[in-house]
Motif scaffolding. Structure first.
Motif, PDB file in Angstrom:
ATOM      1  N   LEU B  25     -11.188 -11.321   3.250  1.00  0.00           N
ATOM      2  CA  LEU B  25     -10.252 -10.939   2.182  1.00  0.00           C
ATOM      3  C   LEU B  25     -10.527 -11.671   0.873  1.00  0.00           C
ATOM      4  CD1 LEU B  25      -6.842 -10.825   4.118  1.00  0.00           C
ATOM      5  CD2 LEU B  25      -8.511  -9.005   3.758  1.00  0.00           C
ATOM      6  N   ASP B  26     -11.611 -12.455   0.811  1.00  0.00           N
ATOM      7  CA  ASP B  26     -11.861 -13.288  -0.367  1.00  0.00           C
ATOM      8  C   ASP B  26     -11.727 -12.529  -1.694  1.00  0.00           C
ATOM      9  OD1 ASP B  26     -12.044 -15.756   0.673  1.00  0.00           O
ATOM     10  OD2 ASP B  26     -14.219 -15.971   0.488  1.00  0.00           O
ATOM     11  N   ASP B  27     -12.282 -11.326  -1.761  1.00  0.00           N
ATOM     12  CA  ASP B  27     -12.208 -10.589  -3.026  1.00  0.00           C
ATOM     13  C   ASP B  27     -11.268  -9.389  -2.937  1.00  0.00           C
ATOM     14  OD1 ASP B  27     -13.714  -9.241  -1.246  1.00  0.00           O
ATOM     15  OD2 ASP B  27     -15.476  -8.978  -2.539  1.00  0.00           O
ATOM     16  N   GLN B  28     -10.359  -9.430  -1.932  1.00  0.00           N
ATOM     17  CA  GLN B  28      -9.421  -8.329  -1.732  1.00  0.00           C
ATOM     18  C   GLN B  28      -8.026  -8.729  -2.240  1.00  0.00           C
ATOM     19  OE1 GLN B  28     -10.115  -5.303   0.295  1.00  0.00           O
ATOM     20  NE2 GLN B  28     -12.168  -5.952  -0.316  1.00  0.00           N
ATOM     21  N   GLU B  66      -0.228   0.387  -0.954  1.00  0.00           N
ATOM     22  CA  GLU B  66      -1.117   0.853   0.111  1.00  0.00           C
ATOM     23  C   GLU B  66      -2.284   1.639  -0.462  1.00  0.00           C
ATOM     24  OE1 GLU B  66       1.546   2.801   2.806  1.00  0.00           O
ATOM     25  OE2 GLU B  66       2.138   0.878   3.716  1.00  0.00           O
ATOM     26  N   GLN B  67      -1.972   2.436  -1.478  1.00  0.00           N
ATOM     27  CA  GLN B  67      -3.004   3.239  -2.110  1.00  0.00           C
ATOM     28  C   GLN B  67      -4.070   2.349  -2.762  1.00  0.00           C
ATOM     29  OE1 GLN B  67      -1.469   5.647  -5.223  1.00  0.00           O
ATOM     30  NE2 GLN B  67      -2.986   7.269  -4.954  1.00  0.00           N
ATOM     31  N   LEU B  68      -3.632   1.216  -3.323  1.00  0.00           N
ATOM     32  CA  LEU B  68      -4.563   0.306  -3.989  1.00  0.00           C
ATOM     33  C   LEU B  68      -5.342  -0.551  -2.992  1.00  0.00           C
ATOM     34  CD1 LEU B  68      -2.261  -0.869  -6.910  1.00  0.00           C
ATOM     35  CD2 LEU B  68      -4.408   0.384  -7.173  1.00  0.00           C
ATOM     36  N   GLY B  69      -5.027  -0.426  -1.718  1.00  0.00           N
ATOM     37  CA  GLY B  69      -5.760  -1.175  -0.705  1.00  0.00           C
ATOM     38  C   GLY B  69      -5.345  -2.639  -0.610  1.00  0.00           C
ATOM     39  N   CYS B  70      -4.104  -2.966  -0.985  1.00  0.00           N
ATOM     40  CA  CYS B  70      -3.642  -4.349  -0.884  1.00  0.00           C
ATOM     41  C   CYS B  70      -3.408  -4.725   0.580  1.00  0.00           C
ATOM     42  CB  CYS B  70      -2.334  -4.543  -1.632  1.00  0.00           C
ATOM     43  SG  CYS B  70      -2.505  -4.411  -3.391  1.00  0.00           S
ATOM     44  N   HIS B  71      -3.669  -5.986   0.911  1.00  0.00           N
ATOM     45  CA  HIS B  71      -3.373  -6.502   2.248  1.00  0.00           C
ATOM     46  C   HIS B  71      -2.031  -7.219   2.168  1.00  0.00           C
ATOM     47  CE1 HIS B  71      -7.488  -5.631   3.625  1.00  0.00           C
ATOM     48  NE2 HIS B  71      -7.740  -5.773   2.344  1.00  0.00           N
ATOM     49  N   VAL B  72      -1.086  -6.761   2.971  1.00  0.00           N
ATOM     50  CA  VAL B  72       0.290  -7.237   2.866  1.00  0.00           C
ATOM     51  C   VAL B  72       0.624  -8.146   4.052  1.00  0.00           C
ATOM     52  CG1 VAL B  72       2.701  -6.507   2.782  1.00  0.00           C
ATOM     53  CG2 VAL B  72       0.940  -5.146   1.644  1.00  0.00           C
ATOM     54  N   PHE B  73       1.296  -9.268   3.790  1.00  0.00           N
ATOM     55  CA  PHE B  73       1.685 -10.196   4.851  1.00  0.00           C
ATOM     56  C   PHE B  73       3.170 -10.541   4.753  1.00  0.00           C
ATOM     57  CE2 PHE B  73      -2.834 -10.898   4.265  1.00  0.00           C
ATOM     58  CZ  PHE B  73      -3.300 -10.907   5.578  1.00  0.00           C
ATOM     59  N   SER B  74       3.832 -10.608   5.919  1.00  0.00           N
ATOM     60  CA  SER B  74       5.180 -11.171   5.976  1.00  0.00           C
ATOM     61  C   SER B  74       5.053 -12.673   5.804  1.00  0.00           C
ATOM     62  CB  SER B  74       5.815 -10.896   7.338  1.00  0.00           C
ATOM     63  OG  SER B  74       5.855  -9.519   7.603  1.00  0.00           O
ATOM     64  N   SER B  75       6.118 -13.335   5.338  1.00  0.00           N
ATOM     65  CA  SER B  75       5.940 -14.770   5.129  1.00  0.00           C
ATOM     66  C   SER B  75       5.831 -15.509   6.464  1.00  0.00           C
ATOM     67  CB  SER B  75       7.028 -15.365   4.239  1.00  0.00           C
ATOM     68  OG  SER B  75       8.245 -14.748   4.476  1.00  0.00           O
ATOM     69  N   ASN B  76       4.841 -16.383   6.539  1.00  0.00           N
ATOM     70  CA  ASN B  76       4.493 -17.112   7.757  1.00  0.00           C
ATOM     71  C   ASN B  76       4.718 -18.595   7.447  1.00  0.00           C
ATOM     72  OD1 ASN B  76       3.203 -18.327   9.899  1.00  0.00           O
ATOM     73  ND2 ASN B  76       1.362 -17.058   9.800  1.00  0.00           N
ATOM     74  N   TYR B  77       6.002 -19.017   7.463  1.00  0.00           N
ATOM     75  CA  TYR B  77       6.315 -20.357   6.971  1.00  0.00           C
ATOM     76  C   TYR B  77       5.747 -21.473   7.843  1.00  0.00           C
ATOM     77  CZ  TYR B  77       8.941 -18.563   3.124  1.00  0.00           C
ATOM     78  OH  TYR B  77       9.278 -17.932   1.965  1.00  0.00           O
TER      79      TYR B  77
END
Lengths: 144, 418
Positions: B25-28, B66-77
């Motif tokens: 994901l370095d450049d994502q 989603e269309q832009l190809g973003c990687h989404v994460f829930s917060s992982n405290y």
């Protein structure tokens, strides 16, 4: 399930030992009492730089030759500068891989299993060394 | 110069934590959502270039993201907490003294021959040891160090390190900074300063501080001194133990049943009590809060404070009182969206008075709590908990995009191909 874990692991053993010895003070003092310092801690042996040390699990058999097998836990120290001959975690094409770093005669990442070819490191290749593998931990009873 | 203050601030901290073990994901573009996957709270450098706004409700932008190809994460405290602790520990050898200012920022007192080189060494070390990108700002005062850090972030040719060690350097920067971006000056104060023809930080630094002190406050006078390189604020080395510990959360869906609310309050109580014991605290007063939103009835919230018979930090006792309180607040037929528990007027154990006439927390209860904390510390959160908190409860947070807890659970450590 978790309660079993606790009973086996001996969480309290380490703390109870010195207490028991003090109890005998009514009689003859234990000759060992003055010698109790602390128990050995594996962290002291395997973790030199706690804030830069991470654990990963090995998958695949390209490093059999140095004794890294699938399922082993590898101790990775990110603070060390990788030297010729170190076992390293490298990032190749955006993926982690465990290999031996060779700087001579040419920079390359070597597998320790004849069925895997070496990965040449050319000047333009995008390879990052994530960290140096300092120890491997194997559970000899797992998967039996 | 005797020493400088350095502010080390992690770049897009939560998003950067998610990237540590995901080199793919370095450049994502990467986004992190708040509790319950509600809002976008962190965008990495790539996502920022895509003009995705921060702090907007996630559902509003979900399709576009989603269309832009973003990687989404829930917060992982759990992950963020562990990485934060590593960053702070790694910084210690680089400072004469260190103040952990927030989860992703620390103030350091530094002495060096070459401050620029020292800042670069800190930045390179944190990338090497933790894979955390940071910016470093250095100056003779904390207020200037904050501004130096901001400059290090915004001006690419500084390469993430900005040292303001002479008046010429900081005055150049101050002239380019609007007053509202100075540490401790809010937008309301900056509006009032505008009426006095003070628009940027340099104008404020050169203003008559005695007069402004009379008109505003001593805090503003201090800020002005700090902008001129005269330190007024020192490192806050030992933050005072918190006087209140509050744990409130929204549910992932609207709860109608009392037993589910009681599970929730028991679980928050045990979290709050852990924090209480961590700071060696005791409490006697417990605040319980319940909030509903129902189309027919409208918004409604009720709260109550309950007293314990004596000072305590026993999860069982506090959780029981919490459950009783929630039963009193509960009205059947409503849909509840949030509840919480607060431990008020927290005292430190060492000051607890021995009271011959009133009952106290028993030794047995203290010992049990210590054992519980030790086990949970060793084997992971919630290894041992009260049965009342429910096992894998339905109401707990929505975390649809949660990444593994790479550094805090053996089952979650990264798998690496050989």
């Amino acid at each position: 399930m978790n309660s079993q874990l606790i009973a086996q692991a001996g969480v309290f053993a380490r703390k109870l030992l010195p207490l028991q010895l003090e109890k005998v003070s009514a009689g003859f003092p234990s000759p060992a009492q003055d010698y109790i310092e602390k128990t050995l801690d594996l962290n002291e042996l395997c973790v030199r730089h706690p804030s830069a040390t991470f654990y990963v699990r090995a998958a695949g058999d390209s490093m059999r030759g140095v004794g890294i097998f699938p399922g082993d836990v590898l101790v990775v120290d990110k603070s060390l500068a990788a030297r010729h001959g170190d076992i390293v975690i490298a990032i190749v094409d955006g993926e982690f891989t465990v290999k031996e770093l060779a700087l001579k005669p040419r920079p390359a990442l070597l597998a320790r299993n004849p069925s895997y070819p070496p990965i040449r490191l050319e000047a333009e290749s995008q390879v990052e060394i994530f960290g140096v593998v300092t120890h491997a931990i194997r559970d000899f009873r797992a998967n039996k | 110069m005797n020493h400088l203050f350095a502010l080390v601030d992690c770049n897009t901290f939560y998003a950067s934590c998610e990237k540590i073990f995901r080199p793919d994901l370095d450049d994502q573009p990467v986004l992190v959502l708040s509790n319950n996957d509600g809002c976008i709270i962190s965008r990495d450098r790539v996502a920022k270039t895509l003009n995705i706004p921060e702090l907007v409700p996630f559902f509003q932008v979900k399709a576009r993201v989603e269309q832009l190809g973003c990687h989404v994460f829930s917060s992982n405290y759990e992950l963020y907490g562990d990485i934060s602790a590593r960053v702070m520990a790694a910084l210690a050898p680089y400072a004469a003294a260190l103040e952990v200012y927030s989860i992703d920022e620390a103030f350091l007192q530094v002495r060096a021959k070459d401050y620029q080189a020292h800042g670069t060494a800190i930045k390179d070390m944190l990338w090497r040891d933790v894979r955390m990108p940071v910016c470093v700002g250095m100056a003779p005062t904390k207020t200037l160090a904050k501004l130096a850090n901001r400059a290090a972030k915004k001006i690419p040719r500084l390469n993430g390190v900005c040292v303001l060690d002479t008046p010429q350097k900081w005055e150049w920067l101050l002239a380019r900074i609007p007053t509202k971006e100075i540490w401790g000056i809010g937008s309301r104060l900056s509006e009032r300063l505008k009426m006095l023809n003070i628009h940027n930080a340099l104008q404020l630094a050169r203003a008559e501080k005695k007069w402004l002190r009379k008109k505003f406050s001593v805090v503003l006078e201090r800020t002005i001194s700090e902008l001129n390189g005269h330190p007024c604020l020192d490192l806050d080395l030992e933050p005072a133990p918190r006087k209140e510990i509050v744990c409130t959360r929204s549910f992932s869906y609207k709860i109608t049943r009392l037993d589910e609310l009681q599970q929730a309050i028991a679980s928050y109580a045990s979290r709050a009590c852990e924090k209480l014991r961590m700071q060696q605290g005791l409490t006697q007063n417990i605040w319980v809060y319940l909030e509903s939103f129902d189309r027919q009835v409208g918004y409604f919230n009720r709260q109550v404070v309950k007293a314990l018979p004596h000072l305590s930090n026993d999860t069982r006792q506090i959780s029981q009182v919490g459950q009783q309180a929630i039963a009193e607040l509960y009205q059947p037929g409503l849909r509840y969206k949030k509840c919480g528990i607060g431990l008020l007027d927290v005292r430190t154990q060492t000051y607890e008075q021995v009271d011959l006439f009133n009952p106290q927390q028993t030794e047995r209860s203290r010992a049990l709590m210590t054992v519980m904390d030790n086990i949970n510390h060793r084997y992971g959160k919630q290894t041992v908990q009260l049965a009342g908190a429910g096992i894998e409860p339905k109401w707990s947070m929505r975390r649809e995009y949660m990444s593994p807890r790479y550094t805090t659970r053996w089952s979650d450590i990264p798998v690496v191909k050989c």
